[in-house]
Design an enzyme around this catalytic site. Structure first.
Site, PDB file in Angstrom:
ATOM      1  N   TYR A  44      -4.455   3.982   8.042  1.00 53.52           N
ATOM      2  CA  TYR A  44      -5.775   3.621   8.131  1.00 53.52           C
ATOM      3  C   TYR A  44      -6.376   3.975   9.604  1.00 53.52           C
ATOM      4  CZ  TYR A  44      -3.678   0.534   4.686  1.00 53.52           C
ATOM      5  OH  TYR A  44      -3.198   0.098   3.478  1.00 53.52           O
ATOM      6  N   VAL A 101       1.295  -3.317   3.819  1.00 53.83           N
ATOM      7  CA  VAL A 101       1.029  -4.670   4.595  1.00 53.83           C
ATOM      8  C   VAL A 101       2.337  -5.653   4.521  1.00 53.83           C
ATOM      9  CG1 VAL A 101       0.205  -6.120   2.857  1.00 53.83           C
ATOM     10  CG2 VAL A 101      -0.726  -6.359   5.111  1.00 53.83           C
ATOM     11  N   TYR A 116      -4.051  -2.631 -10.387  1.00 50.80           N
ATOM     12  CA  TYR A 116      -3.962  -2.274  -8.812  1.00 50.80           C
ATOM     13  C   TYR A 116      -3.070  -3.148  -8.061  1.00 50.80           C
ATOM     14  CZ  TYR A 116      -5.282  -2.214  -3.801  1.00 50.80           C
ATOM     15  OH  TYR A 116      -5.490  -2.176  -2.611  1.00 50.80           O
ATOM     16  N   SER A 172       0.715  -1.248  -0.003  1.00 52.73           N
ATOM     17  CA  SER A 172       0.023  -0.006   0.096  1.00 52.73           C
ATOM     18  C   SER A 172       0.876   1.111  -0.035  1.00 52.73           C
ATOM     19  CB  SER A 172      -0.969  -0.053   1.103  1.00 52.73           C
ATOM     20  OG  SER A 172      -1.972  -1.064   0.978  1.00 52.73           O
ATOM     21  N   LYS A 204       0.358   3.261  -2.966  1.00 59.09           N
ATOM     22  CA  LYS A 204      -0.726   4.363  -3.267  1.00 59.09           C
ATOM     23  C   LYS A 204      -0.467   5.706  -3.212  1.00 59.09           C
ATOM     24  CE  LYS A 204      -3.769   0.625  -1.027  1.00 59.09           C
ATOM     25  NZ  LYS A 204      -4.564   0.555   0.205  1.00 59.09           N
TER      26      LYS A 204
END
Lengths: 318, 318, 318, 318
Positions: free
Chosen positions: D244, D262, D192, D64, D67
């Site tokens: 998050y 992760v 993705y 991630s 991103k």
């Protein structure tokens, strides 16, 4: 003397002239182009006497009404274990909500919301295989009607549902993450879309519903379709969850177990009395047939068939 | 020959010896100290014949069962307008959830969750005044039983509920912000706690429930308590929402409209057949009487009184 | 040469002529009658140099900006244990949401939503007593400003907030059921409403904020108000949660830790650089001052004070 | 004298001997088999001076963290219009929650939760085409590092993510129903999963992050990668949403914009000071690197690089 025949004729007349008719489902063309003026109704009694009115012989897409039949097959084959994969409670949510799934770890609230019906489809695909499940569904339904060959699938509907069914794709994939979909998602959804694309007329649908009216027997053959216990379970679930987040209002207004479909059909059952199908393609805000619901309300007002009525007056089905 | 008398005796025996009994509510001492071994049951038929067993004459705190009676009073006085302030749908949530209220702008999902019953209390306080509402409630109930004087309020329970009822305070204040509580919050809650503190025996509770069995009449006096239409509405709501998020399972297992209370009582009604009260103080995970539910399940298995049964077998009430 | 003085004059001019000004809070008359045309701004630098413009000396109701100060007091007295009673995360919800509380067992997501600030008030009432907590709050604030006597409470605002604060009553009672409010609910809310009714001018508010600009010291006295660690914690929480569900947009547009109030005030802090207060009573859809936010955006555009800026340009505060 | 070199050596030593290390992600084998004892860190300053320690040259799956880069590309190409398809607010939910999407009509709360990043991927696939988007991503990253050829994709990771990514399938299909995914779902997810399968070492990752440290320039070439405004926007979003539902705690403990993956990597940026990458594969309960977070906390304690610090002490990078 007021007979059932005259009652349903008067209902059909009221519905024919109703100005507020709701709106047809428009997410796929085969549903969107159905004539809003259609109205049909069929009632089959315990003695097999059948009353039809209006467009009762015109086939329509039964859509979610089919969830009653797939649930029946799954309950027959799996028994009580079924309730480990889908719960028995009203959802308090729209038919296609995904929120509840997250909070409840991929176990749908009941078998009549989309998520629950997809789990049922998955169970049948596991049990019978993808192709064979389709055959089995037709074999389950056809013996219940007097013209078996005419029950069929609208493959155009099935194909278009599949092409646009992103939300059902979402639901299925989501439950897959919790292990509650066990086949390839596409296979399970194939059967789900197949089942929803069943076409029947009111006449046929009311005939199919007779096994729930009788406590589990096919009145044409006398054969048991399912146990009496299971038939009651399915009627209870229809009462509790058959109209999504409009189920409470339906129970109050109609007072019968019923299951609606986005094609405008409703199957309702007066246990031990009658199996009733009604069709009017215009939907209310909850996605249930607007005039179909009103027609059932009128029928129960005239016949006293509500399960909540103290003194049922059974119409003389002359 | 299996009579209703012998059926309920055998049920009481099964419940007497059950090892798993659930847990008594423990949020206030008067409920917490109730003996877990208590079990009582009473059945009143259409002809007035009454069968009781076990602790059927012992008073207990009816708690949420009382919501049936306050709703009856509110529906009598307010009619269909009532549904602008409380909805008719199962909540899919616990009895005391506040989440749904935020999403639905202070309109509770149904009159049997706490929020909904508080709105009903508010309606009665607006209509009758705070003190007089209490009198009216007793006046509503007492004519239905054969020993009117003995129906009373456990003021100790009412006081302790009020002293610890923070969540109900939260619900009421919250709905006040949406204008759906219209009296001083304390006045509305006073009546709500008063109503929940009603004490009755199974015998009395089954007698009170007869107006729902008969379609709205007091069988002792023949007087109409409410319209037949309203009686059906209340039975439908009991079916849909009477056991919170365990209502679906109750409908499947028992198949009768019922309403549970945290004191361990359940009132169930077989329309046109019987009014039934059962009491066992141990609760299951959903807050409904564990053995009370089982006792009703057994009763229906033996009598076929489920509203979903095709061929009811009516017990010979000798 | 562009000086800070000229920057804020140009900002005030832009805001004076802005046509879209948002809407004043109207839930109580003392807020509803504030003139929408008001605009004030004050900037205090590390050297104490102060720049003011517009209505910078006019007192207004600081409302939720006060949550910064009560949190400071609570963190001083309770330390890290505080985080057992309130969490440190953005809520993603409106300032007065109750939904999150149910899912998270009565522990508010952060100290700046109403529920969290009520817990903070409860902590201070437990620590200091109901009356004394009020005194302590004034004692915390007054040494930070040059005209201590003029910081006061608008008792009319406090009284009217209390009379209409049903939602805060709901939140407090709700958390009480989880044991996260430990005083009599009315006492805790009394202090909460008292705190929200603080009135200050922009000039005073910017002065009060200096202890966060300096890493915890009162620049007037040199005394430590709180540890450097705690000052950073509070700034981080202002950044993350200071504008409810508009906090992300504020971080992007302004890039400074800030806290808004429904009275139209915002306190923003450029760590090691400036303490800034702005006031414009018209609110945007998220309940934050519309022009106040824009004024801060302009200030940061001209000064480069965003904490996310690689090359800060510090204005020459002539 | 405490140098940055000595600081990161002491941090690495602390992390090497830490007993509590969290747990590696185990949803796919390539992540599950990573050695829990790995720890690496790299810091690149404004002058290009680089400090590395431990496994700083070992490639890992950035997941991630990527991103940040896809968002940078999308913001570059689409500008402010981007915010019509993804919002700017913290979610208050887990990285893979679907609940918020239903309530907010398919618009993800921010670009760093999975749903938001899938929308960003969809935007890039629309802009560049499925294959070309992959090339563009590598072209965006490679000029920022000193050994461009070694930045690559772990195709095994990409393949396994795709084979098990049912929840991302659910999210994408769900947003498709709202029109917020505009390509074939599989194409968007392909990109993705490709992006998440990027492998880099800490050294490379810290180098890549330099464009955010500098306000948008590639320090190796002096070329602008993005506007200063956009660089600040991305840093603000990293601060608000980069961890998050642990973003608030990270802001308090570390006080720098950061983005976790992760795989155990975190990219953190001290604007105008340093770009920092850390890697320890063990995750905490929120899915963020446990020791990686602690290492950053220590680094900021020693250097004062928190953006919330009043008096930054900049280490002497000898």
């Amino acid at each position: 003397m007021t007979t059932l025949a005259s009652i349903i004729v008067s209902i059909a007349e009221e519905m024919r002239t109703a100005s507020e008719r709701g709106a047809v489902a428009n997410y796929i063309p085969p549903l969107a182009r159905v004539d809003l003026d259609r109205f049909g109704m069929a009632v089959v009694g315990m003695d097999g006497a059948t009353h039809t009115v209006g467009d009762a012989e015109v086939p329509f897409s039964v859509q979610s009404v089919s969830k009653v039949f797939s649930l029946s097959m799954a309950l027959n084959t799996m028994g009580e274990e079924l309730w480990g994969r889908v719960r028995q409670e009203p959802s308090g949510s729209a038919f296609n909500s995904i929120v509840q799934l997250e909070n409840e770890h991929g176990i749908p609230r009941n078998p009549f919301i989309n998520a629950g019906a997809i789990v049922i489809a998955d169970i049948l695909v596991s049990r019978y295989g993808r192709e064979n499940a389709q055959t089995r569904l037709l074999e389950f339904l056809r013996p219940l009607v007097s013209d078996p060959a005419s029950i069929d699938i609208d493959t155009d509907v099935a194909r278009q549902e599949r092409a646009t069914g992103f939300r059902n794709m979402a639901l299925a994939n989501y439950m897959r993450t919790f292990g509650n979909i066990r086949n390839v998602v596409e296979d399970t959804l194939d059967f789900y879309f197949y089942q929803c694309a069943l076409t029947m007329s009111c006449h046929q649908l009311a005939q199919v519903g007779t096994y729930l009216m009788t406590g589990g027997r096919n009145p044409l053959t006398g054969e048991r379709v399912m146990s009496e216990r299971n038939a009651q379970t399915i009627l209870a679930l229809m009462m509790m969850c058959g109209h999504y987040d409009g189920s409470g209002a339906f129970a109050i207004r109609v007072g019968l177990p019923g299951k609606s479909g986005v094609g405008g059909g409703i199957l309702a059952v007066a246990p031990g009395v009658a199996s009733i199908a009604v069709w009017s393609p215009g939907l209310n805000a909850k996605g249930n047939s607007l005039l179909g619901t009103r027609a059932l309300e009128r029928l129960v007002q005239h016949t006293g068939w509500s399960v909540f009525r103290a003194n049922p007056w059974v119409a003389n089905p002359t």
